[in-house]
Design a protein around this motif. Sequence first.
Motif, PDB file in Angstrom:
ATOM      1  N   ARG A  12       5.689   0.124  -0.178  1.00  0.00           N
ATOM      2  CA  ARG A  12       5.552  -0.413   1.175  1.00  0.00           C
ATOM      3  C   ARG A  12       4.986  -1.816   1.080  1.00  0.00           C
ATOM      4  O   ARG A  12       3.864  -2.009   0.610  1.00  0.00           O
ATOM      5  CB  ARG A  12       4.623   0.452   2.015  1.00  0.00           C
ATOM      6  N   PHE A  45      -4.708   6.984   1.530  1.00  0.00           N
ATOM      7  CA  PHE A  45      -3.466   7.569   2.039  1.00  0.00           C
ATOM      8  C   PHE A  45      -2.545   7.885   0.857  1.00  0.00           C
ATOM      9  O   PHE A  45      -1.806   7.031   0.374  1.00  0.00           O
ATOM     10  CB  PHE A  45      -2.825   6.548   2.988  1.00  0.00           C
ATOM     11  N   VAL A  63      -6.772  -2.247   7.591  1.00  0.00           N
ATOM     12  CA  VAL A  63      -7.241  -1.083   8.372  1.00  0.00           C
ATOM     13  C   VAL A  63      -8.335  -0.406   7.546  1.00  0.00           C
ATOM     14  O   VAL A  63      -8.047   0.279   6.556  1.00  0.00           O
ATOM     15  CB  VAL A  63      -6.092  -0.096   8.675  1.00  0.00           C
ATOM     16  N   TYR A  66      -9.280   8.132   7.087  1.00  0.00           N
ATOM     17  CA  TYR A  66      -8.227   8.889   6.385  1.00  0.00           C
ATOM     18  C   TYR A  66      -8.703   9.342   5.013  1.00  0.00           C
ATOM     19  O   TYR A  66      -8.963   8.511   4.144  1.00  0.00           O
ATOM     20  CB  TYR A  66      -6.989   8.010   6.169  1.00  0.00           C
ATOM     21  N   PHE A 118       0.845  -1.207   0.000  1.00  0.00           N
ATOM     22  CA  PHE A 118       0.000   0.000   0.000  1.00  0.00           C
ATOM     23  C   PHE A 118       0.871   1.244   0.000  1.00  0.00           C
ATOM     24  O   PHE A 118       1.794   1.268  -0.820  1.00  0.00           O
ATOM     25  CB  PHE A 118      -1.040  -0.069   1.124  1.00  0.00           C
ATOM     26  N   ASN A 119       0.624   2.246   0.796  1.00  0.00           N
ATOM     27  CA  ASN A 119       1.272   3.558   0.810  1.00  0.00           C
ATOM     28  C   ASN A 119       2.655   3.560   0.112  1.00  0.00           C
ATOM     29  O   ASN A 119       3.677   3.365   0.756  1.00  0.00           O
ATOM     30  CB  ASN A 119       1.412   4.013   2.260  1.00  0.00           C
ATOM     31  N   LYS A 168      -5.787  14.669  12.939  1.00  0.00           N
ATOM     32  CA  LYS A 168      -4.390  14.923  12.550  1.00  0.00           C
ATOM     33  C   LYS A 168      -4.285  15.046  11.040  1.00  0.00           C
ATOM     34  O   LYS A 168      -5.156  14.551  10.307  1.00  0.00           O
ATOM     35  CB  LYS A 168      -3.458  13.816  13.039  1.00  0.00           C
ATOM     36  N   TYR A 176       8.475   2.270   6.372  1.00  0.00           N
ATOM     37  CA  TYR A 176       7.145   2.321   5.757  1.00  0.00           C
ATOM     38  C   TYR A 176       6.830   3.702   5.210  1.00  0.00           C
ATOM     39  O   TYR A 176       7.543   4.661   5.451  1.00  0.00           O
ATOM     40  CB  TYR A 176       6.052   1.814   6.707  1.00  0.00           C
ATOM     41  N   ASP A 177       5.782   3.766   4.405  1.00  0.00           N
ATOM     42  CA  ASP A 177       5.258   5.010   3.826  1.00  0.00           C
ATOM     43  C   ASP A 177       6.335   5.834   3.102  1.00  0.00           C
ATOM     44  O   ASP A 177       6.580   7.014   3.431  1.00  0.00           O
ATOM     45  CB  ASP A 177       4.558   5.855   4.904  1.00  0.00           C
ATOM     46  N   VAL A 179      -9.291   3.840   4.959  1.00  0.00           N
ATOM     47  CA  VAL A 179      -8.052   4.595   4.783  1.00  0.00           C
ATOM     48  C   VAL A 179      -7.799   4.844   3.299  1.00  0.00           C
ATOM     49  O   VAL A 179      -7.735   3.912   2.500  1.00  0.00           O
ATOM     50  CB  VAL A 179      -6.821   3.864   5.376  1.00  0.00           C
ATOM     51  N   ASP A 239      -4.867   0.215   4.003  1.00  0.00           N
ATOM     52  CA  ASP A 239      -3.590  -0.414   4.400  1.00  0.00           C
ATOM     53  C   ASP A 239      -3.446  -1.803   3.793  1.00  0.00           C
ATOM     54  O   ASP A 239      -2.866  -2.721   4.402  1.00  0.00           O
ATOM     55  CB  ASP A 239      -3.465  -0.504   5.939  1.00  0.00           C
TER      56      ASP A 239
HETATM   57  C1  BMA Z   1      -0.680   5.827   9.935  1.00  0.00           C
HETATM   58  C2  BMA Z   1       0.471   5.153   9.219  1.00  0.00           C
HETATM   59  C3  BMA Z   1       0.043   4.734   7.831  1.00  0.00           C
HETATM   60  C4  BMA Z   1      -1.269   4.018   7.830  1.00  0.00           C
HETATM   61  C5  BMA Z   1      -2.314   4.766   8.634  1.00  0.00           C
HETATM   62  C6  BMA Z   1      -3.620   4.026   8.770  1.00  0.00           C
HETATM   63  O1  BMA Z   1      -0.332   6.109  11.268  1.00  0.00           O
HETATM   64  O2  BMA Z   1       0.881   4.027   9.939  1.00  0.00           O
HETATM   65  O3  BMA Z   1       1.015   3.877   7.323  1.00  0.00           O
HETATM   66  O4  BMA Z   1      -1.750   3.909   6.499  1.00  0.00           O
HETATM   67  O5  BMA Z   1      -1.804   5.002   9.933  1.00  0.00           O
HETATM   68  O6  BMA Z   1      -3.441   2.800   9.440  1.00  0.00           O
END
Ligand code: BMA
Length: 339
Positions: free
Chosen positions: A67, A296, A291, A255, A51-52, A225, A119-120, A294, A317
């Motif tokens: 990732r 992202f 997850v 997200y 993903f991301n 956030k 990651y990301d 989301v 995710d």
């Molecule tokens: C964030 C990161 C991302 C993830 C998102 C949703 O804090 O960890 O990598 O896509 O949470 O789980």
Amino acid sequence: MSNMHIKIIGCKSLKNIPFEKKPIGCKDVIWRYSGNPIIKRDSLKCSNSIFNSAVVPYGDRFAGVFRVDDRRRNMQLHAGFSDDAVNWILDEKKIEWLNGINTVGDDKTSEINPWQYGYDPRVVFIEDRWWVTWCNGLDWKPTIGVGYTFDFKKFVQCENAFLPFNRNGVLFPRKIQNKYVMLSRPSDSGHTPFGDIFISQSPDMKYWGEHRHVMSPKHPWESKKIGAGPIPIETSEGWLCIYHGVLESCNGFVYSFGAAILDIDEPWKVKYRCSEYLLSPQEIYECAGDVPNVTFPCAALCDPDTGRLAIYYGCADTHVGLAFAQVDELVEHIIKKNF
Ligand code: BMA
């Protein structure tokens, strides 16, 4: 369609950018690729989820850093290539970073924390090489890792940019007032219930300082956030920054994508910011997965001749998705919905 004449600066023509026209009747400024998700969770033998991830034009083709969470649920980075930026061939083996060559113009080696997780990722070409930033484990605590590659085969890791805890380190694609510039989001050791976007500056990609606050959550869809997404795109109106914003619902975090325009020379100044989200988890592959809920964004391809934008984003995710926009329409929308 847009009436504004927005110039896209500093991007090379990208005739083979993946693109689909906006579906008839679609009211959104960002729309999804009809073949989503483009990379499925089990595309590699080792993968639990992919993903991301970050993709860039590379010669006549495309390359990227992905990732990949493996089946032990280690978070790893893998390189990949594509002819069309839609069908990707990812390396089965994770990137093995060569540790220790420090920074631009400095070939001295130093000891960097041994690899723990990454990651990301985000990827950007600056001057002569592809820079990679990612969320890097330092003593098993997340901070911003920095490295580079010339060919997406050999990768060199540099010093971490910051102390833990930090996530979403995103470089600007050129120096601004003679400094490298990075957005980031100071965080905590867990699933951070807060988060503002800050900016930091560096003369050499090694020492980061002159930190400035850029923006805090403002509207309900991003009230928990926010964090920077793809590499900012330089336009005649300012830096176009797509970011993620998180709402906390009674069923957990949601997200979505948002966007803002930052001042060209002082990018800690927000010129315009879209009050509404631009894409939120609504399709099944965004709402169901490891997850849920989301979307992202981590990368965008842009063709300055047509104003076409292709945005790569993580879905739940679990998979990689692709979405499209027209830069002039997007910028006009941000200005119109600014408050
Ligand atoms: C964030 C990161 C991302 C993830 C998102 C949703 O804090 O960890 O990598 O896509 O949470 O789980």
